[in-house]
Design an enzyme around this catalytic site. Sequence first.
Site, short mmCIF file in Angstrom:
data_model
loop_
_atom_site.label_atom_id
_atom_site.label_comp_id
_atom_site.label_asym_id
_atom_site.label_seq_id
_atom_site.Cartn_x
_atom_site.Cartn_y
_atom_site.Cartn_z
N GLY A 1 35.60 49.83 13.11
CA GLY A 1 35.15 51.22 13.21
C GLY A 1 36.07 52.14 12.47
O GLY A 1 36.40 51.92 11.31
N SER A 2 36.53 53.19 13.13
CA SER A 2 37.37 54.19 12.49
C SER A 2 38.71 53.59 12.11
O SER A 2 39.23 52.71 12.77
CB SER A 2 37.57 55.39 13.43
OG SER A 2 38.11 54.96 14.66
N THR B 1 28.84 56.19 10.43
CA THR B 1 29.42 54.95 9.89
C THR B 1 30.82 54.68 10.42
O THR B 1 31.25 53.53 10.47
CB THR B 1 29.45 55.01 8.36
OG1 THR B 1 30.17 56.18 7.94
CG2 THR B 1 28.05 55.05 7.80
N CYS B 2 31.56 55.73 10.78
CA CYS B 2 32.91 55.51 11.30
C CYS B 2 32.89 54.87 12.68
O CYS B 2 33.88 54.29 13.11
CB CYS B 2 33.68 56.83 11.35
SG CYS B 2 33.94 57.57 9.73
N PHE B 3 31.76 55.02 13.39
CA PHE B 3 31.66 54.48 14.74
C PHE B 3 30.60 53.39 14.85
O PHE B 3 30.31 52.93 15.95
CB PHE B 3 31.34 55.61 15.72
CG PHE B 3 32.26 56.78 15.60
CD1 PHE B 3 33.59 56.67 15.95
CD2 PHE B 3 31.81 57.99 15.09
CE1 PHE B 3 34.45 57.74 15.83
CE2 PHE B 3 32.66 59.08 14.96
CZ PHE B 3 33.99 58.95 15.33
#
Length: 731
Positions: free
Chosen positions: A671-672, A698-700
């Site tokens: 993820g991030s 998209t980061c999560f």
Amino acid sequence: MSNPGTRRNGSSIKIRLTVLCAKNLAKKDFFRLPDPFAKIVVDGSGQCHSTDTVKNTLDPKWNQHYDLYVGKTDSITISVWNHKKIHKKQGAGFLGCVRLLSNAISRLKDTGYQRLDLCKLNPSDTDAVRGQIVVSLQTRDRIGGGGSVVDCRGLLENEGTVYEDSGPGRPLSCLMEEPAPYTDGTGAAAGGGNCRFVESPSQDQRLLVQRLRNPEVRGPLQTPQNRPHGHQSPELPEGYEQRTTVQGQVYFLHTQTGVSTWHDPRIPRDLNSVNCDELGPLPPGWEVRSTVSGRIYFVDHNNRTTQFTDPRLHHIMNHQCQLKEPSQPLQLPSEGSVEDEELPAQRYERDLVQKLKVLRHELSLQQPQAGHCRIEVSREEIFEESYRQIMKMRPKDLKKRLMVKFRGEEGLDYGGVAREWLYLLCHEMLNPYYGLFQYSTDNIYTLQINPDSSINPDHLSYFHFVGRIMGLAVFHGHYINGGFTVPFYKQLLGKPIQLSDLESVDPELHKSLVWILENDITPVLDHTFCVEHNAFGRILQHELKPNGRNVPVTEENKKEYVRLYVNWRFMRGIEAQFLALQKGFNELIPQHLLKPFDQKELELIIGGLDKIDLNDWKSNTRLKHCVADSNIVRWFWQAVETFDEERRARLLQFVTGSTRVPLQGFKALQGSTGAAGPRLFTIHLIDANTDNLPKAHTCFNRIDIPPYESYEKLYEKLLTAVEETCGFAVE
């Protein structure tokens, strides 16, 4: 830039205080653990900070830093409190404190992490206080670096024991007794680091494995033959290497088991009990010293190293070896040994997941603690703009935290934007249209270096760029969206190419060469050691050996012919291109870190899994504000099942930023950036207008889906979002 700090009003200095963790706090409730947090106060200045609260623990970990402005006479008080009790009455919930006076601050700054004993607020308090807190004080110019060695005893008002850390990657709970780093007569550390002997309260005689495995810690191999102190030492037993840490401490590594030890394996352990007075004088340039606990160690001023083994024992061993041959080999260190001087390392495993964890840890130790690698490009010119920016940077800048921004978009990069940047960039730079790479054959779409890439006069610089991008992806835990031939990965590992490697690249040629080896070619073939190839429409000849056009292929030399042909097939005209690519890759991924891997494993590390396992995807998906039986969830998976492989990959790229899956599967989706662990694919049911399209974070790894009324509407909206949208924004 060596200014001591940022001053405010000319009378204070800016110091970054990092509160790492606390250990062994007092348990004052019988049935429950405290919720500790730390409070930092610069006495008399009004500056006050508090860390986050950690639930139910006696060993909280915060790892938070605060910038303080400290005057010449200011002191800093760090106190630990139980959040569950602070509201009951004044002073309730107090778990201990430490106060740093002004002279302590000036001496402790830039010396690495310190472990300080917590004490009572007032000596007359009756509440029990115990435990330690780990902190560091850094001025601006020393953030991320180590300082010089200082004697911290007596500087703290609570006179807590001080523990110094050798670097950012070494946990303080894993210290052991070790020979002190080399110091000259003035006491200055030769290695420039801030590591000195520290005696652990538990007397645990183990050294952190990572420290010896850290490439920055490994010193050059020193053999006894190049020592200038005049005495010759016996050869090390087979499988042992002598190494030196950056602080000058000599240790020995058994390469087959990974076990490290301070004890010289050439010296029987019973010889260590010999009285030093019976051995005569030390060799020239040597000095004997003792640790704080009284243990003897030896300083070699010739090589600026320290060790526990008495150098005079080598003379005894030499004399014994001249009298008789050893009757039995020296005993190898056992894998699970717990002797006080052995440094147990992790068992060497063929398990790729375990080896990947070791690689990730080694790379994390090389990442600078401060700064970012910032890249801003446009989607329209992503290849050329990325090339210009990446090639301007130094390798150490590329190792900083990666932050990518698409021009004209407001998305914040916590990993997702970088994954999409790599996905789009790979589509451009690996496209055979640009001439850097080509497909291995007309019907096999694995990539290999194009031998005719020199039509672009700057092609070597572009291959250097491609190597950097591949290294950048591996270093930051991302994947390259493209598959190379198996021999390409073998070349990256420095392994020789074999005939069997040709089968997956050029089956027809492989079949022909195998036939040559298995049959009598005398009456059939009339070949020489000269082959033809097509270059820009011209037929060129290449001699596999000097004067090869005049050397016929016979039964006697056909094996040599096949070997030379295979090498030529894979390296034909690409030597310079491959070396440029390998140089860029090794600037971020050192070659020695790749030794545990084979070519198939390296392919997975660089490219991840390109096949999507739908069952694995389903079983490792997190649901938010919905359950497995919700219509939205059932319809979502129904839609995914109807997608072909390409659309599933596009959906995965829409939600996560990449079409590739980690080699551990969906349970290891990242993820991030900087997150403590993986972040599962998440379906989030949101309260939104059903005319809206699904949104991806998209980061999560999260997709937000409105409560659509029917499967048909969800399918239509999902397909539109995946196929027709692009770009990032901030909510």
